[in-house]
Design a protein around this motif. Sequence first.
Motif, PDB file in Angstrom:
ATOM      1  N   ALA A  35       7.527  10.387 -43.830  1.00 21.87           N
ATOM      2  CA  ALA A  35       6.850   9.750 -44.963  1.00 21.87           C
ATOM      3  C   ALA A  35       5.338   9.927 -44.863  1.00 21.87           C
ATOM      4  O   ALA A  35       4.646  10.189 -45.879  1.00 21.87           O
ATOM      5  CB  ALA A  35       7.214   8.271 -45.009  1.00 21.87           C
ATOM      6  N   THR A  36       4.806   9.763 -43.675  1.00 21.99           N
ATOM      7  CA  THR A  36       3.355   9.951 -43.496  1.00 21.99           C
ATOM      8  C   THR A  36       2.943  11.371 -43.815  1.00 21.99           C
ATOM      9  O   THR A  36       1.898  11.613 -44.447  1.00 21.99           O
ATOM     10  CB  THR A  36       2.974   9.595 -42.045  1.00 21.99           C
ATOM     11  OG1 THR A  36       3.366   8.250 -41.755  1.00 21.99           O
ATOM     12  CG2 THR A  36       1.471   9.726 -41.842  1.00 21.99           C
ATOM     13  N   LEU A  37       3.771  12.347 -43.397  1.00 18.56           N
ATOM     14  CA  LEU A  37       3.463  13.741 -43.683  1.00 18.56           C
ATOM     15  C   LEU A  37       3.507  14.019 -45.179  1.00 18.56           C
ATOM     16  O   LEU A  37       2.634  14.726 -45.729  1.00 18.56           O
ATOM     17  CB  LEU A  37       4.449  14.653 -42.950  1.00 18.56           C
ATOM     18  CG  LEU A  37       4.328  16.158 -43.230  1.00 18.56           C
ATOM     19  CD1 LEU A  37       2.927  16.670 -42.869  1.00 18.56           C
ATOM     20  CD2 LEU A  37       5.406  16.926 -42.486  1.00 18.56           C
ATOM     21  N   GLU A  38       4.480  13.452 -45.866  1.00 16.55           N
ATOM     22  CA  GLU A  38       4.583  13.655 -47.314  1.00 16.55           C
ATOM     23  C   GLU A  38       3.350  13.081 -48.016  1.00 16.55           C
ATOM     24  O   GLU A  38       2.766  13.707 -48.929  1.00 16.55           O
ATOM     25  CB  GLU A  38       5.853  12.988 -47.836  1.00 16.55           C
ATOM     26  CG  GLU A  38       6.066  13.148 -49.327  1.00 16.55           C
ATOM     27  CD  GLU A  38       6.260  14.608 -49.739  1.00 16.55           C
ATOM     28  OE1 GLU A  38       5.995  14.941 -50.905  1.00 16.55           O
ATOM     29  OE2 GLU A  38       6.687  15.409 -48.868  1.00 16.55           O
ATOM     30  N   LEU A  39       2.903  11.905 -47.597  1.00 17.85           N
ATOM     31  CA  LEU A  39       1.715  11.301 -48.195  1.00 17.85           C
ATOM     32  C   LEU A  39       0.472  12.150 -47.921  1.00 17.85           C
ATOM     33  O   LEU A  39      -0.383  12.363 -48.801  1.00 17.85           O
ATOM     34  CB  LEU A  39       1.525   9.893 -47.666  1.00 17.85           C
ATOM     35  CG  LEU A  39       0.298   9.124 -48.178  1.00 17.85           C
ATOM     36  CD1 LEU A  39       0.344   8.986 -49.707  1.00 17.85           C
ATOM     37  CD2 LEU A  39       0.190   7.766 -47.515  1.00 17.85           C
TER      38      LEU A  39
END
Length: 315
Positions: free
Chosen positions: A111-115
């Motif tokens: 999720a952090t990477l997607e953001l």
Amino acid sequence: MKRIAWLVVALALAGCDKPPAADTFQGYVDADYLRIAAPEAGWLTAVPVVNGAQVDAGAPLFSLDDALQRATVAQAGATLSRAESDLADLLKGARPEEIASVEAQLAEAEATLELARQQLVRQEALARTRVASEQTLDQARAAAEQAEARRNRIRADLATARLPARADRIAAARAAVEAARAALEQADWHLTQRRVTSPAAGVIDDVVRRSGEWVPGSGTVISLLPRDATKVVFYVPEPQRNAVRLGATVAVECSGCPPGLVARVSRIAQEAEYTPPVIYSRETRAKLVWRIEAVLADAPGAPSPGQPVSVRILP
């Protein structure tokens, strides 16, 4: 008259010592006893046999105190269980709870990477329109790369958690299991040595030690006469020596012996010797003879060790 009386007595005594037949020899019954000893030192806790008792092979003869040996077996069993558990733990990798925790961390990293990627795309668009500075764009790009690196690291941690331990650790754990198993077998063996059984069927000749006594290692407790260990010992002069062969059958006669008692020649001495003093015969005294042993057939009423017998060579 006195001289005549002494002459009559001398002739009577001489008649009592008649020379034996050419194929008959004097001998006695002997036996090969088994001395059943304690394999290890300890206190005798039970001796369930008595003198003269008939026992079968495998019958209990005596037992030693085994409290220490039973405790050693229990300890060795616990050590083996622990070693097997450690090996199983290494083979299956991390626990399910640990794997679930790593999976949660991986989801957070995804999720952090997607953001971060979305922020990077937005900053690239703003940079093209000169709305955002190059510094802001560089920060967004660095944040995306950092998030991707963290995601990859957690993926690797998850893959490692699902794998078993290293080969060298597994090999060491297997060796520990084998060593623990060998220790348990050794402890079991020592425990079985505290209960001694009869190695053969026979008669209890003597109970040397009783229950409650301390017996040292290799100390004799029971003297056993096996059923096939009774033999006849007789001596044959040189002229008749070649008439006896190994495996030959001889007839045995004695006071109270059952008729038809036979024995099988099991040993012929290789060297001659003088007639032993237990053989009282005027004809064979001071002559060279050969010792011959013959195993007695198992028959009711067979003579006991020490009993004198007459042995006749059968054709």
